[in-house]
Design a protein around this motif. Structure first.
Motif, PDB file in Angstrom:
ATOM      1  N   MET A 143       1.550 -16.306  65.268  1.00 52.26           N
ATOM      2  CA  MET A 143       2.929 -16.743  65.060  1.00 52.26           C
ATOM      3  C   MET A 143       3.529 -17.281  66.364  1.00 52.26           C
ATOM      4  SD  MET A 143       4.467 -16.996  62.268  1.00 52.26           S
ATOM      5  CE  MET A 143       6.231 -16.880  62.437  1.00 52.26           C
ATOM      6  N   SER A 144       3.202 -16.608  67.501  1.00 52.90           N
ATOM      7  CA  SER A 144       3.718 -17.097  68.791  1.00 52.90           C
ATOM      8  C   SER A 144       3.167 -18.485  69.065  1.00 52.90           C
ATOM      9  CB  SER A 144       3.304 -16.167  69.927  1.00 52.90           C
ATOM     10  OG  SER A 144       3.538 -14.847  69.577  1.00 52.90           O
ATOM     11  N   VAL A 145       1.889 -18.668  68.741  1.00 55.55           N
ATOM     12  CA  VAL A 145       1.274 -19.988  68.915  1.00 55.55           C
ATOM     13  C   VAL A 145       2.021 -21.022  68.083  1.00 55.55           C
ATOM     14  CG1 VAL A 145      -0.793 -21.318  68.410  1.00 55.55           C
ATOM     15  CG2 VAL A 145      -0.991 -19.101  69.526  1.00 55.55           C
ATOM     16  N   ALA A 146       2.279 -20.675  66.822  1.00 57.65           N
ATOM     17  CA  ALA A 146       2.930 -21.621  65.917  1.00 57.65           C
ATOM     18  C   ALA A 146       4.357 -21.927  66.375  1.00 57.65           C
ATOM     19  CB  ALA A 146       2.949 -21.052  64.500  1.00 57.65           C
TER      20      ALA A 146
ATOM     21  N   THR B 169       8.888 -10.959  79.822  1.00 57.10           N
ATOM     22  CA  THR B 169      10.216 -11.570  79.948  1.00 57.10           C
ATOM     23  C   THR B 169      10.107 -12.943  80.588  1.00 57.10           C
ATOM     24  OG1 THR B 169      10.759  -9.322  80.625  1.00 57.10           O
ATOM     25  CG2 THR B 169      12.574 -10.847  80.409  1.00 57.10           C
ATOM     26  N   ILE B 170       9.230 -13.021  81.620  1.00 58.19           N
ATOM     27  CA  ILE B 170       9.052 -14.316  82.278  1.00 58.19           C
ATOM     28  C   ILE B 170       8.485 -15.327  81.292  1.00 58.19           C
ATOM     29  CG2 ILE B 170       7.899 -15.507  84.187  1.00 58.19           C
ATOM     30  CD1 ILE B 170       7.719 -12.773  85.581  1.00 58.19           C
ATOM     31  N   MET B 171       7.485 -14.863  80.523  1.00 53.23           N
ATOM     32  CA  MET B 171       6.844 -15.786  79.584  1.00 53.23           C
ATOM     33  C   MET B 171       7.857 -16.276  78.547  1.00 53.23           C
ATOM     34  SD  MET B 171       3.666 -15.097  77.022  1.00 53.23           S
ATOM     35  CE  MET B 171       4.577 -14.500  75.630  1.00 53.23           C
ATOM     36  N   LEU B 172       8.690 -15.364  78.058  1.00 52.01           N
ATOM     37  CA  LEU B 172       9.615 -15.728  76.998  1.00 52.01           C
ATOM     38  C   LEU B 172      10.715 -16.652  77.505  1.00 52.01           C
ATOM     39  CD1 LEU B 172       9.907 -12.302  75.173  1.00 52.01           C
ATOM     40  CD2 LEU B 172       8.703 -14.326  74.381  1.00 52.01           C
ATOM     41  N   SER B 173      11.123 -16.459  78.777  1.00 50.59           N
ATOM     42  CA  SER B 173      12.218 -17.308  79.260  1.00 50.59           C
ATOM     43  C   SER B 173      11.716 -18.592  79.917  1.00 50.59           C
ATOM     44  CB  SER B 173      13.110 -16.518  80.221  1.00 50.59           C
ATOM     45  OG  SER B 173      12.319 -15.928  81.218  1.00 50.59           O
ATOM     46  N   ASP B 174      10.617 -18.487  80.677  1.00 51.09           N
ATOM     47  CA  ASP B 174      10.184 -19.659  81.432  1.00 51.09           C
ATOM     48  C   ASP B 174       8.929 -20.323  80.891  1.00 51.09           C
ATOM     49  OD1 ASP B 174      12.251 -18.866  82.968  1.00 51.09           O
ATOM     50  OD2 ASP B 174      11.011 -17.929  84.523  1.00 51.09           O
TER      51      ASP B 174
ATOM     52  N   ARG C 172      10.843 -12.080  69.195  1.00 52.15           N
ATOM     53  CA  ARG C 172      10.497 -12.332  70.590  1.00 52.15           C
ATOM     54  C   ARG C 172      10.932 -13.729  71.000  1.00 52.15           C
ATOM     55  NH1 ARG C 172       4.410 -10.531  72.303  1.00 52.15           N
ATOM     56  NH2 ARG C 172       4.884  -8.386  72.897  1.00 52.15           N
ATOM     57  N   LYS C 173      10.659 -14.675  70.129  1.00 49.83           N
ATOM     58  CA  LYS C 173      10.955 -16.077  70.450  1.00 49.83           C
ATOM     59  C   LYS C 173      12.451 -16.289  70.630  1.00 49.83           C
ATOM     60  CE  LYS C 173      10.441 -20.624  70.427  1.00 49.83           C
ATOM     61  NZ  LYS C 173       9.875 -21.329  71.578  1.00 49.83           N
ATOM     62  N   TYR C 174      13.261 -15.692  69.718  1.00 51.70           N
ATOM     63  CA  TYR C 174      14.676 -16.057  69.721  1.00 51.70           C
ATOM     64  C   TYR C 174      15.576 -15.086  70.482  1.00 51.70           C
ATOM     65  CZ  TYR C 174      13.107 -19.690  66.680  1.00 51.70           C
ATOM     66  OH  TYR C 174      12.443 -20.771  66.217  1.00 51.70           O
ATOM     67  N   THR C 175      15.080 -13.850  70.755  1.00 54.27           N
ATOM     68  CA  THR C 175      15.937 -12.963  71.549  1.00 54.27           C
ATOM     69  C   THR C 175      15.513 -12.967  73.012  1.00 54.27           C
ATOM     70  OG1 THR C 175      14.512 -11.083  71.161  1.00 54.27           O
ATOM     71  CG2 THR C 175      16.323 -11.383  69.628  1.00 54.27           C
ATOM     72  N   ARG C 176      14.290 -13.385  73.268  1.00 54.25           N
ATOM     73  CA  ARG C 176      13.718 -13.457  74.614  1.00 54.25           C
ATOM     74  C   ARG C 176      13.673 -12.107  75.322  1.00 54.25           C
ATOM     75  NH1 ARG C 176      13.001 -18.784  75.737  1.00 54.25           N
ATOM     76  NH2 ARG C 176      14.183 -20.145  74.397  1.00 54.25           N
ATOM     77  N   ILE C 177      13.617 -11.017  74.553  1.00 52.13           N
ATOM     78  CA  ILE C 177      13.361  -9.719  75.193  1.00 52.13           C
ATOM     79  C   ILE C 177      12.209  -9.047  74.454  1.00 52.13           C
ATOM     80  CG2 ILE C 177      15.619  -9.214  76.196  1.00 52.13           C
ATOM     81  CD1 ILE C 177      16.146  -7.616  73.556  1.00 52.13           C
TER      82      ILE C 177
ATOM     83  N   VAL D 100       7.745 -10.783  62.074  1.00 51.23           N
ATOM     84  CA  VAL D 100       9.057 -10.378  62.586  1.00 51.23           C
ATOM     85  C   VAL D 100       9.015 -10.249  64.105  1.00 51.23           C
ATOM     86  CG1 VAL D 100      10.693  -8.457  62.647  1.00 51.23           C
ATOM     87  CG2 VAL D 100       9.815  -9.265  60.471  1.00 51.23           C
ATOM     88  N   THR D 101       7.943  -9.625  64.620  1.00 53.47           N
ATOM     89  CA  THR D 101       7.839  -9.445  66.074  1.00 53.47           C
ATOM     90  C   THR D 101       7.857 -10.789  66.793  1.00 53.47           C
ATOM     91  OG1 THR D 101       6.499  -7.500  65.652  1.00 53.47           O
ATOM     92  CG2 THR D 101       6.482  -8.342  67.891  1.00 53.47           C
ATOM     93  N   ALA D 102       7.028 -11.730  66.306  1.00 53.71           N
ATOM     94  CA  ALA D 102       6.945 -13.019  66.993  1.00 53.71           C
ATOM     95  C   ALA D 102       8.271 -13.767  66.914  1.00 53.71           C
ATOM     96  CB  ALA D 102       5.828 -13.851  66.389  1.00 53.71           C
ATOM     97  N   LEU D 103       8.918 -13.715  65.748  1.00 52.89           N
ATOM     98  CA  LEU D 103      10.199 -14.420  65.585  1.00 52.89           C
ATOM     99  C   LEU D 103      11.255 -13.851  66.512  1.00 52.89           C
ATOM    100  CD1 LEU D 103      10.511 -14.935  61.737  1.00 52.89           C
ATOM    101  CD2 LEU D 103      10.449 -16.708  63.490  1.00 52.89           C
TER     102      LEU D 103
END
Lengths: 430, 348
Positions: free
Chosen positions: B232-235, B169-174, B289-294, B284-287
């Motif tokens: 995908m997270s990298v991209a 969660t920290i990584m996705l938000s901050d 994760r990126k846009y819902t941040r959970i 789908v997972t990476a997308l």
């Protein structure tokens, strides 16, 4: 010629071959029982016309059933004696046909076929038809018909794979009667009019490969040990790299496949003028104390052969005519040897067991081993639902070669092959 | 004459059974369960046991309601519900109240599995649906109740666990630079806030290797899923390769990739279909994760489960002897050429 390595088809399975039981047993001439029941339908195609009547005296090598039509094969008597009955019986597959029952007089007065004047392709083909030779690997398709393909062929492939577990009769023929088998192979090639002869032998038979390497006109291909290597389509692919097109015959890929036992029968018919009335078969399995390769006259009862091999039925779980993968189980040993029987197996309960099928868990193992790249789980699913058209569309059921790999690996023990055969017969009805 | 089996061929069968495979999966789950108990203490064990009991118990009770014989039920018990129960317990936090694992496991077995027809008939993965159910139904306890394992405290006899946001969660938000945790800690799960079974990646990978060695799953499937998610997270983060390892080592990705996405029933049954499925799953997972941040691994798998029947129906292997794709293209080109020539002749 030095053996070359064959290709490996994708998928298929590895099974313990269990050939050690009978692999070192010399071919033995089996004693002949008092009474023989000879089937009039030992091949694919129309049953024979019976030429004898009850009370007739017959000789060894006498024609007793005449081929009725193009796809049919003659049947000869293996003993001399008296016809004591003509009765209807079922074969292990459950199909009922006429059986000529002959009482053996123990004299073996024999008649032979006329010696051949020459070795021209048509004479050989005619002799093969006359001698009643059929594909002896199990299918029983008349060999003469197979030697007259409708499309031009350039290669004769000899099936020395013998990929079924337990069976060793072809292996024994290859190492004990090498010269005879090779001359049979040459006659087949001549009848077919091809020069390119490929003999495919599985790598678990190094002795046979070594013996066949001596002949310079044969190309020997060492095949990886895999089941179903002996399937025509996969054998052709592994030996020549050609794929038989979907829904077509091997001849469409320019190949004709013949079996080792068939080649031996051709040699006997052409060179020794002996019609087909006996064959080598393997009697093996855990319940057989002395597994043997026997030269057996057609019409000998299975029970007689099993008793001869010291069969002990205390732990008996399954009696099988043919190999354990594609043969058929029998409810009793009250059946009689035919041209297509390559083995009689008595398996104990460690080998053949019955676990009730459970629901499919879609693990995909059946698809991952299907040598024809079909989807057996889809076929099973749609067949259970009665939707045979979808089974053909999504599963490709019509291309199935019924090798049984799918059912072998199924962890849910589903009767996949039963669904497949049901679906095929339902589709054929329409 | 004694009894003989008469059946369709083949008359010999392989040694693998559904039960054996499921027992293998249970064994593979054990290291992660044990590590979860070590990190989170007695509470974690309680959650795991409750969800297993809930799952197995509700299957048996359901069968009893259907008036099946108890002996038959026990004989036909194939360990699938035990696997689901273990997985559900592993993806809950150790701080959840006792009723969460019980209610979720009953929901997952009765509604998701048994009502659809039992083993092999469910269209979505029971354990994942159970987790998603818990996530939505008990939102307050699920989101705020993360526990941070504190090995020192456990060893000294205290059971002090602190709560906080998960590293993911920290990584996705901050952003990755503010995670404040080393990669080794993420890999071993020491000091990582999260669910019982998903923190120790080492134990999960050990279990995964066991499954691969026992040929229960193919090694390529979890690798594809994890790899595609990482890339995908990298991209998505402007090709910052610093994101690769943290994103695959945090959250429930490892647990989901090794044990949940590879569930037989809810993944495609052909290799071709599986490639499509696992690559799509990673994207789908990476997308999400990126846009819902959970943490969304369970949602992504649930979503992709619904596409499995479609993949199964339309991605089929080439039948042996059928023309290959290359042959088809060549055929088409030849046809076009001959057509052009015919047209020219007509014009000429």
């Amino acid at each position: 010629m030095k053996a070359i390595k064959g290709k490996r088809f994708r998928r298929g399975i590895h099974i313990a071959d269990k050939k050690q039981y009978a692999a070192d047993a010399y071919i033995e001439v089996a004693p002949v029982p008092q009474i023989l029941s000879i089937s009039m339908s030992q091949h694919i195609g129309k049953p024979c016309q019976i030429l004898v009547q009850v009370g007739d005296e017959v000789k060894q090598g006498q024609l007793i059933g005449k081929a009725d039509g193009f796809v049919s094969a003659n049947v000869y008597s293996g003993v001399s004696g008296k016809v004591i009955g003509i009765e209807k019986r079922a074969n292990p597959r459950g199909m009922v046909s006429d059986y000529v029952v002959i009482e053996n007089d123990g004299q073996y007065d024999s008649v032979c076929l006329e010696p051949l004047a020459d070795r021209e392709p048509n004479t050989i083909k005619e002799r093969i038809r006359e001698a009643g030779i059929v594909g002896m690997g199990g299918a029983g398709f008349p060999t003469a018909v197979k030697l007259s393909p409708s499309t031009p062929v350039d290669t004769l492939v000899i099936n020395g794979a013998e990929c079924e577990p337990y069976l060793t009769c072809d292996y024994r023929l290859m190492i004990e009667k090498t010269d005879e088998v090779v001359s049979g192979i040459r006659l087949l090639a001549k009848a077919l009019g091809v020069d390119n002869i490929i003999v495919g032998i599985e790598a678990n038979k190094p002795k046979a490969i070594e013996l066949f390497e001596k002949y310079d006109d044969l190309t020997i291909v060492t095949l990886k040990k895999a089941y179903p290597m002996g399937s025509e389509k996969h054998l052709i692919y592994c030996c020549t790299g050609r794929e038989v097109p979907v829904g077509k015959l091997p001849a469409d890929a320019g190949c004709v496949v013949q079996n080792i036992a068939t080649a031996y029968a051709v040699y006997e018919a052409v060179e020794l003028n002996k019609p087909l009335y006996e064959r080598v078969l393997t009697v093996s399995g855990e319940c057989v104390k002395e597994p043997k390769n026997l030269l057996v006259k057609f019409g000998t009862s299975f029970q007689y052969l099993l008793d001869y091999c010291k069969y002990d039925n205390t732990n008996l779980a399954a009696l099988i005519a043919g190999g354990p993968m594609m043969g058929s189980t029998m409810i009793s040993s009250d059946y009689y040897t035919r041209k297509t029987d390559s083995g009689i197996l008595a398996l104990d309960d460690t080998q053949a067991d019955f676990i009730a099928p459970s629901p499919c868990i879609s693990c995909g193992r059946c698809a991952s081993v299907c040598p024809m790249h079909l989807l057996p789980m889809s076929i099973d699913f749609y067949t259970q639902a009665g939707d045979y058209q979808s089974a053909a569309k999504y599963g490709g059921v019509l291309n199935c070669i019924e090798c049984g790999c799918c059912a072998y690996v199924c962890p849910a023990r589903r009767s996949l092959l039963q669904s497949i055969t049901l679906c095929k017969s339902q589709l054929r009805k329409k | 004459m004694n009894k003989v089996y008469v059946s369709d061929s083949p008359h010999v069968r392989g040694a693998r059974t559904t039960k054996g495979i499921m027992i293998d999966v249970c064994i593979a789950l054990l290291p992660a369960c044990i590590m979860g108990c070590v990190y989170f203490g007695f509470k974690a064990l309680l959650v795991l046991v409750l969800s297993c009991v809930g799952a197995v118990g509700s299957e048996i009770v359901y069968n009893l309601i259907l008036r099946k014989n108890i002996k038959e039920i026990l004989r036909n018990f194939d360990f699938t519900s035990l696997v689901s129960g273990m997985l559900l317990g592993m993806c809950l936090s150790s701080n959840v109240p006792w009723y969460v694992p019980i209610i979720s496991s009953i929901f997952m077995i009765i509604v998701v599995k048994m009502l659809f027809g039992g083993t092999g008939k469910n269209i979505v993965n029971p354990a994942i649906t159970g987790r998603v159910f818990a996530f939505i139904a008990f939102q307050s306890v699920m989101i705020s109740g993360w526990a941070t394992p504190n090995i020192g405290a456990i060893l000294s006899g205290g059971s002090e666990v602190t709560s906080g946001a998960t590293p993911l969660t920290i990584m996705l938000s901050d952003g990755v630079d503010n995670m404040g945790i080393s990669l080794l800690d993420l890999f071993l799960g020491t000091g990582v806030t999260g669910c019982i079974g998903e923190t120790c990646k080492l134990a999960l990978i050990v279990g995964g290797i066991y499954l691969v060695c026992r040929k229960v799953i193919g090694w390529q499937w979890p690798v594809i899923y994890v790899g595609v998610t990482g890339l995908m997270s990298v991209a998505l983060n402007g090709f910052n390769f610093g994101y690769f390892l943290p994103s695959i080592l945090s959250g429930g990705l490892m647990l989901g990739a090794i044990f949940m996405a590879t569930d037989y029933v809810t993944s495609p049954f052909t290799d071709k279909g599986r490639y499509v499925y696992y690559i799509a799953l990673g994207i789908v997972t990476a997308l999400l994760r990126k846009y819902t941040r959970i943490e969304v691994v369970s949602f992504a798998i649930l979503l992709m489960n619904l596409f499995v029947p479609l993949i199964n129906a339309h991605i089929r292997p080439r039948i042996f002897g059928a023309p290959t794709l290359l042959d088809k293209i060549k055929d088409k080109i030849a046809k076009m050429k001959s057509k052009k020539q015919a047209d020219k002749e007509v014009q000429g």
